[in-house]
Design a protein around this motif. Structure first.
Motif, PDB file in Angstrom:
ATOM      1  N   GLU A  87      31.154 -52.379  38.855  1.00  0.00           N
ATOM      2  CA  GLU A  87      31.859 -53.436  38.132  1.00  0.00           C
ATOM      3  C   GLU A  87      32.210 -52.907  36.736  1.00  0.00           C
ATOM      4  O   GLU A  87      31.518 -52.041  36.194  1.00  0.00           O
ATOM      5  N   ALA A  88      33.252 -53.472  36.140  1.00  0.00           N
ATOM      6  CA  ALA A  88      33.751 -52.982  34.849  1.00  0.00           C
ATOM      7  C   ALA A  88      32.672 -52.986  33.772  1.00  0.00           C
ATOM      8  O   ALA A  88      32.528 -52.010  33.029  1.00  0.00           O
ATOM      9  N   ILE A  89      31.896 -54.051  33.678  1.00  0.00           N
ATOM     10  CA  ILE A  89      30.868 -54.129  32.623  1.00  0.00           C
ATOM     11  C   ILE A  89      29.799 -53.065  32.839  1.00  0.00           C
ATOM     12  O   ILE A  89      29.306 -52.468  31.890  1.00  0.00           O
ATOM     13  N   GLU A  90      29.483 -52.784  34.101  1.00  0.00           N
ATOM     14  CA  GLU A  90      28.490 -51.752  34.412  1.00  0.00           C
ATOM     15  C   GLU A  90      29.034 -50.379  34.036  1.00  0.00           C
ATOM     16  O   GLU A  90      28.307 -49.526  33.532  1.00  0.00           O
ATOM     17  N   VAL A  91      30.317 -50.154  34.262  1.00  0.00           N
ATOM     18  CA  VAL A  91      30.953 -48.885  33.880  1.00  0.00           C
ATOM     19  C   VAL A  91      30.821 -48.678  32.375  1.00  0.00           C
ATOM     20  O   VAL A  91      30.465 -47.586  31.918  1.00  0.00           O
ATOM     21  N   LEU A  92      31.098 -49.717  31.605  1.00  0.00           N
ATOM     22  CA  LEU A  92      30.997 -49.608  30.146  1.00  0.00           C
ATOM     23  C   LEU A  92      29.580 -49.244  29.712  1.00  0.00           C
ATOM     24  O   LEU A  92      29.383 -48.382  28.860  1.00  0.00           O
ATOM     25  N   LYS A  93      28.597 -49.898  30.293  1.00  0.00           N
ATOM     26  CA  LYS A  93      27.194 -49.629  29.944  1.00  0.00           C
ATOM     27  C   LYS A  93      26.813 -48.188  30.296  1.00  0.00           C
ATOM     28  O   LYS A  93      26.266 -47.452  29.466  1.00  0.00           O
TER      29      LYS A  93
END
Length: 128
Positions: free
Chosen positions: A92-98
């Protein structure tokens, strides 16, 4: 990246930051490949610790900075593979950022080890 004159304490700051991010972001599982980044950092740390006593005499340092440079190149390759994997659609996008922030900070630690080795090389060349 941070364009500063790195010191060995900065390396520890980067590694501590990566651990803090894992905890703060509540990351339960790091992507496959991060362990390779950590292994490279551990080897660079070992080499740096072994080389520091040689600063007194400036003997036997060439292999140190060559090997740390090789390790940093290896870390770059691992980092690029991790980034490609993060952006392959599995996360997921938020996981990619983290996760990207974590692997980026670990890459900065590898860069900092190389900077220390380059500084040692500069000193050794000036002293010879």
């Amino acid at each position: 990246t941070r364009e500063t004159g790195w010191r060995t304490c900065d390396i520890m700051d980067f590694m501590e930051e990566a651990v803090d991010l894992v905890v703060l972001y509540n990351v339960e599982e790091l992507p496959k490949g991060v362990e390779q980044q950590i292994e490279v950092l551990a080897r660079a740390a070992e080499l740096t610790a072994e080389a520091m006593p040689n600063l007194r005499t400036m003997d036997n340092l060439t292999e140190y900075w060559i090997e740390v440079n090789r390790l940093e190149n290896q870390a770059d390759q691992i980092h690029r593979k991790l980034l490609a994997m993060l952006f392959n659609g599995k996360y997921e996008a938020i996981e990619v950022l983290k996760l990207k922030q974590i692997v980026d900070v670990l890459e900065e630690a590898a860069d900092a080890f190389e900077h220390v080795a380059n500084t040692v090389e500069t000193i050794a060349v000036k002293e010879s």
